[in-house]
Write a protein that holds these residues in place. Structure first.
Motif, PDB file in Angstrom:
ATOM      1  N   ALA A   1      -1.600  -1.351   4.959  1.00  0.00           N
ATOM      2  CA  ALA A   1      -1.328  -2.460   6.133  1.00  0.00           C
ATOM      3  C   ALA A   1      -0.649  -3.830   5.148  1.00  0.00           C
ATOM      4  O   ALA A   1      -1.241  -3.803   4.073  1.00  0.00           O
ATOM      5  CB  ALA A   1      -2.498  -2.996   6.614  1.00  0.00           C
ATOM      6  N   ARG A   2       0.341  -4.209   5.726  1.00  0.00           N
ATOM      7  CA  ARG A   2       0.882  -5.348   5.191  1.00  0.00           C
ATOM      8  C   ARG A   2       1.691  -5.197   3.994  1.00  0.00           C
ATOM      9  O   ARG A   2       1.933  -5.984   3.149  1.00  0.00           O
ATOM     10  CB  ARG A   2      -0.321  -6.631   5.038  1.00  0.00           C
ATOM     11  N   GLY A   3       1.694  -4.089   3.747  1.00  0.00           N
ATOM     12  CA  GLY A   3       2.355  -3.657   2.379  1.00  0.00           C
ATOM     13  C   GLY A   3       1.585  -4.001   0.867  1.00  0.00           C
ATOM     14  O   GLY A   3       2.271  -4.378   0.030  1.00  0.00           O
ATOM     15  N   LYS A   4       0.122  -4.168   1.291  1.00  0.00           N
ATOM     16  CA  LYS A   4      -0.460  -4.552  -0.014  1.00  0.00           C
ATOM     17  C   LYS A   4      -1.530  -3.443  -0.422  1.00  0.00           C
ATOM     18  O   LYS A   4      -2.025  -2.836   0.399  1.00  0.00           O
ATOM     19  CB  LYS A   4      -1.336  -5.834   0.394  1.00  0.00           C
ATOM     20  N   ALA A   5      -1.794  -3.339  -1.694  1.00  0.00           N
ATOM     21  CA  ALA A   5      -2.659  -2.343  -2.058  1.00  0.00           C
ATOM     22  C   ALA A   5      -3.989  -2.447  -1.538  1.00  0.00           C
ATOM     23  O   ALA A   5      -4.721  -1.536  -1.471  1.00  0.00           O
ATOM     24  CB  ALA A   5      -2.765  -2.492  -3.629  1.00  0.00           C
ATOM     25  N   GLU A   6      -4.644  -3.347  -1.215  1.00  0.00           N
ATOM     26  CA  GLU A   6      -5.850  -3.682  -0.513  1.00  0.00           C
ATOM     27  C   GLU A   6      -5.826  -3.441   0.953  1.00  0.00           C
ATOM     28  O   GLU A   6      -6.652  -3.769   1.410  1.00  0.00           O
ATOM     29  CB  GLU A   6      -6.267  -4.981  -0.964  1.00  0.00           C
ATOM     30  N   GLY A   7      -4.617  -3.284   1.576  1.00  0.00           N
ATOM     31  CA  GLY A   7      -4.711  -3.147   2.843  1.00  0.00           C
ATOM     32  C   GLY A   7      -5.283  -1.823   3.161  1.00  0.00           C
ATOM     33  O   GLY A   7      -5.495  -0.842   2.733  1.00  0.00           O
ATOM     34  N   ARG A   8      -5.642  -1.819   4.727  1.00  0.00           N
ATOM     35  CA  ARG A   8      -6.402  -0.732   5.293  1.00  0.00           C
ATOM     36  C   ARG A   8      -4.843   0.293   5.220  1.00  0.00           C
ATOM     37  O   ARG A   8      -3.952   0.442   5.743  1.00  0.00           O
ATOM     38  CB  ARG A   8      -6.683  -0.857   6.725  1.00  0.00           C
ATOM     39  N   ILE A   9      -5.324   1.600   4.850  1.00  0.00           N
ATOM     40  CA  ILE A   9      -4.469   2.824   4.645  1.00  0.00           C
ATOM     41  C   ILE A   9      -3.955   3.205   6.374  1.00  0.00           C
ATOM     42  O   ILE A   9      -5.095   3.241   6.926  1.00  0.00           O
ATOM     43  CB  ILE A   9      -4.878   3.738   3.940  1.00  0.00           C
ATOM     44  N   GLN A  10      -2.816   3.380   6.465  1.00  0.00           N
ATOM     45  CA  GLN A  10      -2.360   3.711   7.978  1.00  0.00           C
ATOM     46  C   GLN A  10      -2.067   5.212   7.895  1.00  0.00           C
ATOM     47  O   GLN A  10      -2.144   6.020   7.019  1.00  0.00           O
ATOM     48  CB  GLN A  10      -0.842   3.163   7.867  1.00  0.00           C
ATOM     49  N   PRO A  11      -1.970   5.671   9.221  1.00  0.00           N
ATOM     50  CA  PRO A  11      -1.912   7.091   9.443  1.00  0.00           C
ATOM     51  C   PRO A  11      -0.428   7.577   8.828  1.00  0.00           C
ATOM     52  O   PRO A  11       0.554   6.991   8.792  1.00  0.00           O
ATOM     53  CB  PRO A  11      -1.659   7.125  11.042  1.00  0.00           C
ATOM     54  N   GLN A  12      -0.529   8.877   8.192  1.00  0.00           N
ATOM     55  CA  GLN A  12       0.618   9.380   7.452  1.00  0.00           C
ATOM     56  C   GLN A  12       1.826   9.701   8.940  1.00  0.00           C
ATOM     57  O   GLN A  12       1.421  10.104  10.143  1.00  0.00           O
ATOM     58  CB  GLN A  12       0.342  10.638   6.820  1.00  0.00           C
ATOM     59  N   ARG A  13       2.935   9.618   8.347  1.00  0.00           N
ATOM     60  CA  ARG A  13       4.305   9.929   8.986  1.00  0.00           C
ATOM     61  C   ARG A  13       4.891  10.888   8.452  1.00  0.00           C
ATOM     62  O   ARG A  13       5.007  11.307   7.290  1.00  0.00           O
ATOM     63  CB  ARG A  13       4.801   8.627   9.040  1.00  0.00           C
ATOM     64  N   LEU A  14       5.267  11.873   9.567  1.00  0.00           N
ATOM     65  CA  LEU A  14       6.038  13.340   9.002  1.00  0.00           C
ATOM     66  C   LEU A  14       7.219  13.277   9.544  1.00  0.00           C
ATOM     67  O   LEU A  14       7.450  12.560  10.874  1.00  0.00           O
ATOM     68  CB  LEU A  14       5.226  14.362   9.107  1.00  0.00           C
ATOM     69  N   GLU A  15       8.577  14.092   9.084  1.00  0.00           N
ATOM     70  CA  GLU A  15       9.640  13.926   9.870  1.00  0.00           C
ATOM     71  C   GLU A  15      10.317  15.054   9.090  1.00  0.00           C
ATOM     72  O   GLU A  15      10.178  15.638   7.899  1.00  0.00           O
ATOM     73  CB  GLU A  15      10.524  12.774   9.609  1.00  0.00           C
ATOM     74  N   LEU A  16      11.353  15.583   9.852  1.00  0.00           N
ATOM     75  CA  LEU A  16      12.165  16.861   9.470  1.00  0.00           C
ATOM     76  C   LEU A  16      13.534  16.489   9.798  1.00  0.00           C
ATOM     77  O   LEU A  16      13.853  15.982  11.064  1.00  0.00           O
ATOM     78  CB  LEU A  16      11.739  18.232  10.040  1.00  0.00           C
ATOM     79  N   LEU A  17      14.248  16.534   8.926  1.00  0.00           N
ATOM     80  CA  LEU A  17      15.790  16.168   8.964  1.00  0.00           C
ATOM     81  C   LEU A  17      16.818  17.495   8.616  1.00  0.00           C
ATOM     82  O   LEU A  17      16.496  18.066   7.945  1.00  0.00           O
ATOM     83  CB  LEU A  17      16.122  14.851   8.323  1.00  0.00           C
ATOM     84  N   ASP A  18      17.945  17.237   9.290  1.00  0.00           N
ATOM     85  CA  ASP A  18      19.025  18.180   8.770  1.00  0.00           C
ATOM     86  C   ASP A  18      19.642  17.836   7.397  1.00  0.00           C
ATOM     87  O   ASP A  18      19.965  16.434   7.522  1.00  0.00           O
ATOM     88  CB  ASP A  18      20.188  18.476   9.686  1.00  0.00           C
ATOM     89  N   ALA A  19      19.358  18.317   6.295  1.00  0.00           N
ATOM     90  CA  ALA A  19      19.618  17.788   5.075  1.00  0.00           C
ATOM     91  C   ALA A  19      21.133  17.124   4.851  1.00  0.00           C
ATOM     92  O   ALA A  19      21.511  16.275   3.893  1.00  0.00           O
ATOM     93  CB  ALA A  19      19.480  18.949   3.879  1.00  0.00           C
ATOM     94  N   LEU A  20      22.028  17.924   5.548  1.00  0.00           N
ATOM     95  CA  LEU A  20      23.483  17.543   5.739  1.00  0.00           C
ATOM     96  C   LEU A  20      23.956  16.422   6.369  1.00  0.00           C
ATOM     97  O   LEU A  20      24.585  15.585   6.175  1.00  0.00           O
ATOM     98  CB  LEU A  20      24.375  18.673   6.003  1.00  0.00           C
ATOM     99  N   THR A  21      23.334  16.400   7.607  1.00  0.00           N
ATOM    100  CA  THR A  21      23.448  15.317   8.706  1.00  0.00           C
ATOM    101  C   THR A  21      22.692  14.110   8.597  1.00  0.00           C
ATOM    102  O   THR A  21      23.076  13.122   9.367  1.00  0.00           O
ATOM    103  CB  THR A  21      23.639  15.773   9.912  1.00  0.00           C
TER     104      THR A  21
END
Length: 231
Positions: free
Chosen positions: A119-139
């Motif tokens: 959270a807030r981009g700080k090392a001591e911030g609460r850890i947020q849920p992970q995010r996943l994505e799948l992309l077409d590598a070419l487009t």
């Protein structure tokens, strides 16, 4: 399926950005690649990154219990369970990610990405849920929606392997070299078919057996008719 590149940032023992690209020299010409180095050099972390990007799971955390560890300030509930894969985020880092580019069973190139932030981009911030994505590598076009389960299902479909099959055939983690051998016969048969694309031959074999049985019945009928004519 073929792994083309592994990228990551701030995971376990690997600080900052790291990359292994199997499509560039000298790795593109290597028939066999060994990952070597002293304890703590990041060998297992490199394999962890591959599993996280593809499955949001890794053998290293699968064997841990669910004890709560860590925490932010006076809030013990802000810690993570020992088997939570987000615990791979390097200590002192505010964000980390893993990315794998691979060629799918349909011969298209895809990029799977796993990332986690505090959270807030700080090392001591609460850890947020992970995010996943799948992309077409070419487009760069997203293949699945934002739901984690949708992304994981889309990745598995294009890999042609689920996590256990991948772990037994592609990634033999430390202490698990017998995993493939310990699988039962049907599991090994299914895995080998999916790995080698030989499932078609099983279908053809079944069709040939059924055709042979049909011809045998027709031949038996003709034999009976011949015997009847002789009488």
């Amino acid at each position: 399926m073929k792994i083309l590149a592994i990228h990551g940032r701030n995971l376990a023992s690997l600080a900052g950005h790291f990359e292994v690209d199997f499509t560039k020299p000298p790795l593109d010409r290597a028939g066999l690649i060994a990952i070597t180095g002293p304890t703590g050099a990041g060998k297992t972390t490199l394999l962890d990154a591959m599993c996280l990007a593809l499955f949001d799971r890794t053998p290293r955390f699968g064997n841990r219990g669910g004890v709560l560890i860590g925490g932010v300030g006076d809030d013990p509930t802000s810690g993570l369970k020992a088997n939570d894969v987000r615990g791979i985020l390097r200590h002192g880092a505010s964000e980390g990610w893993a990315e794998v580019e691979f060629r799918g069973v349909d011969d298209r190139r895809f990029r799977a990405r796993w990332e986690v932030r505090r959270a807030r981009g700080k090392a001591e911030g609460r850890i947020q849920p992970q995010r996943l994505e799948l992309l077409d590598a070419l487009t760069g076009r997203p293949i699945a929606g934002d739901r984690k389960q949708d992304v994981l299902e889309a990745i598995e479909q294009r890999l042609g392997l689920d996590f256990d099959q991948f772990r037994r055939s592609v990634l033999l983690a430390q202490g698990e070299f017998a995993a493939f051998l310990e699988a039962n016969g049907s599991e090994r048969a299914e895995l080998l078919e999916r790995m080698t694309g030989t499932g078609l031959y099983r279908v053809l074999g079944k069709a040939a057996w059924e055709r042979a049985k049909l011809i045998e019945r027709e031949l038996d009928l003709l034999r009976r008719e011949r015997e009847a004519l002789r009488m």
